[in-house]
Design an enzyme around this catalytic site. Sequence first.
Site, mmCIF file in Angstrom:
data_model
loop_
_atom_site.group_PDB
_atom_site.id
_atom_site.type_symbol
_atom_site.label_atom_id
_atom_site.label_comp_id
_atom_site.label_asym_id
_atom_site.label_seq_id
_atom_site.Cartn_x
_atom_site.Cartn_y
_atom_site.Cartn_z
ATOM 1 N N GLU A 93 0.824 -1.205 0.000
ATOM 2 C CA GLU A 93 0.000 0.000 0.000
ATOM 3 C C GLU A 93 0.858 1.255 0.000
ATOM 4 O O GLU A 93 1.938 1.267 0.575
ATOM 5 C CB GLU A 93 -0.855 0.044 1.271
ATOM 6 C CG GLU A 93 -1.885 -1.039 1.326
ATOM 7 C CD GLU A 93 -2.585 -1.099 2.680
ATOM 8 O OE1 GLU A 93 -2.782 -0.033 3.294
ATOM 9 O OE2 GLU A 93 -2.921 -2.210 3.090
ATOM 10 N N CYS A 344 -1.679 2.200 7.865
ATOM 11 C CA CYS A 344 -0.918 1.093 7.290
ATOM 12 C C CYS A 344 -1.497 -0.294 7.373
ATOM 13 O O CYS A 344 -1.932 -0.742 8.403
ATOM 14 C CB CYS A 344 0.471 0.955 7.818
ATOM 15 S SG CYS A 344 1.122 1.557 9.219
HETATM 16 N N1 SAH Z 1 7.847 0.305 11.064
HETATM 17 C C1 SAH Z 1 7.885 1.734 11.028
HETATM 18 C C2 SAH Z 1 7.028 2.356 9.942
HETATM 19 C C3 SAH Z 1 5.671 1.781 9.726
HETATM 20 S S1 SAH Z 1 4.434 2.123 10.949
HETATM 21 C C4 SAH Z 1 7.523 2.282 12.393
HETATM 22 O O1 SAH Z 1 7.226 1.523 13.277
HETATM 23 O O2 SAH Z 1 7.597 3.494 12.571
HETATM 24 C C5 SAH Z 1 4.068 3.804 10.743
HETATM 25 C C6 SAH Z 1 3.402 4.464 11.939
HETATM 26 O O3 SAH Z 1 2.034 4.024 12.069
HETATM 27 C C7 SAH Z 1 4.083 4.110 13.247
HETATM 28 O O4 SAH Z 1 4.231 5.231 14.060
HETATM 29 C C8 SAH Z 1 3.112 3.107 13.798
HETATM 30 O O5 SAH Z 1 3.311 2.935 15.151
HETATM 31 C C9 SAH Z 1 1.774 3.709 13.405
HETATM 32 N N2 SAH Z 1 0.635 2.792 13.537
HETATM 33 C C10 SAH Z 1 0.625 1.465 13.353
HETATM 34 N N3 SAH Z 1 -0.586 0.952 13.639
HETATM 35 C C11 SAH Z 1 -1.373 1.982 14.000
HETATM 36 C C12 SAH Z 1 -2.738 2.079 14.424
HETATM 37 N N4 SAH Z 1 -3.527 1.006 14.532
HETATM 38 N N5 SAH Z 1 -3.222 3.309 14.722
HETATM 39 C C13 SAH Z 1 -2.435 4.400 14.616
HETATM 40 N N6 SAH Z 1 -1.152 4.365 14.223
HETATM 41 C C14 SAH Z 1 -0.606 3.167 13.930
#
Ligand code: SAH
Length: 353
Positions: A93, A344
């Site tokens: 995505e 994501c």
């Molecule tokens: N692996 C990297 C990048 C991908 S996640 C990282 O951890 O930063 C990108 C962002 O989306 C991160 O800050 C992650 O914690 C957040 N994220 C993941 N799941 C989420 C959710 N259910 N609600 C809000 N933010 C979320």
Amino acid sequence: MDNSRPELLSLLPDELVSLMASLGEPGYRARQLFEGLHRGLSPDEITNIGNATKAKLRAAASYHLPEVRRKLVSKLDGTIKYLFGLADGNCIESVLMIYRHGNSICVSTQVGCRMGCAFCASTIGGMVRNLTPGEILGQVIAARLDSGERISNIVLMGIGEPLDNYDNVIKFLHLVNHEYGLNIGYRHISLSTCGLVDKIRRLRGEGLPITLSVSLHAADDKQRSRIMPVNRRWSIAELLDACREYYRSGPGRRISFEYVLIPGLNDSPADANRLADLLNSHLRADGPMPIHVNLIPQNRVNGRELASPDARAADPRAFAAVLDRRGIRATLRRRLGADINASCGQLRRESAE
Ligand code: SAH
């Protein structure tokens, strides 16, 4: 995927020069090829390359741009979410966010993820494989072609942990920054990580002035280890030390923190105060440092319940106000694309179900 032939979109100009030389072609053709590919043309569509050369290229190299499988456009704010199909049938995505000050694309770096964060949809099926540099770049090229929009900023914040695919991500940065290609400045690029400390240290040595965005989400080790397994490997103190060193390593090395507000778990004013203590004591121990925290409302993901479903969310503005009082800039993330599940991994999961 055909591993025996190099992928054209993964090659830097110098590497294209060598490839063209091996086909008996002059060096300037490599630049024409690089320019055409990065504008979104397939090798066959590049008019200043002759048919004989195109035939040789088809035999010697591979080319594939991510294909739009699904596209959702938010009626609220114009955010576009793409589900892209890759050459081997896997899906990833990307999200294109439309802003007055310049559009920004959020790209994926892996098919799936192996970090195991408790709140995240991307990690549910584990990690399938790393994306190649050309597949990361291909998301930017394909979104630009499809939308007709200019893209001026990139966030590596989609599916996957960018620092777990280190070499390919670094090569992508060089590709997308190249003056013959999309020429996107490093200062317009942010890399989001759950905190692989060894790789943050390595990134410091690359000398690229990109912004490091660190997913923190908790103010103590016990809580962070519960929701982010990576914290069992490196403590918050080790992570923040690496962040401080990154910031001090050169101009333009900005750091920001992501903090997902999970109702009843980490969103109270007391949590905000603990977060401020933590950041101020570790990051500002040896001098001033601007600190920026992005507060993100949690997107509930099926099967990833953390707090009890009826836990009431605290007021995020109160959380932000505490941080502000302690000299930490806090912004409440607007929920872009709220109507299209723009965070994501959600679309890919849907397509797999
Ligand atoms: N692996 C990297 C990048 C991908 S996640 C990282 O951890 O930063 C990108 C962002 O989306 C991160 O800050 C992650 O914690 C957040 N994220 C993941 N799941 C989420 C959710 N259910 N609600 C809000 N933010 C979320």
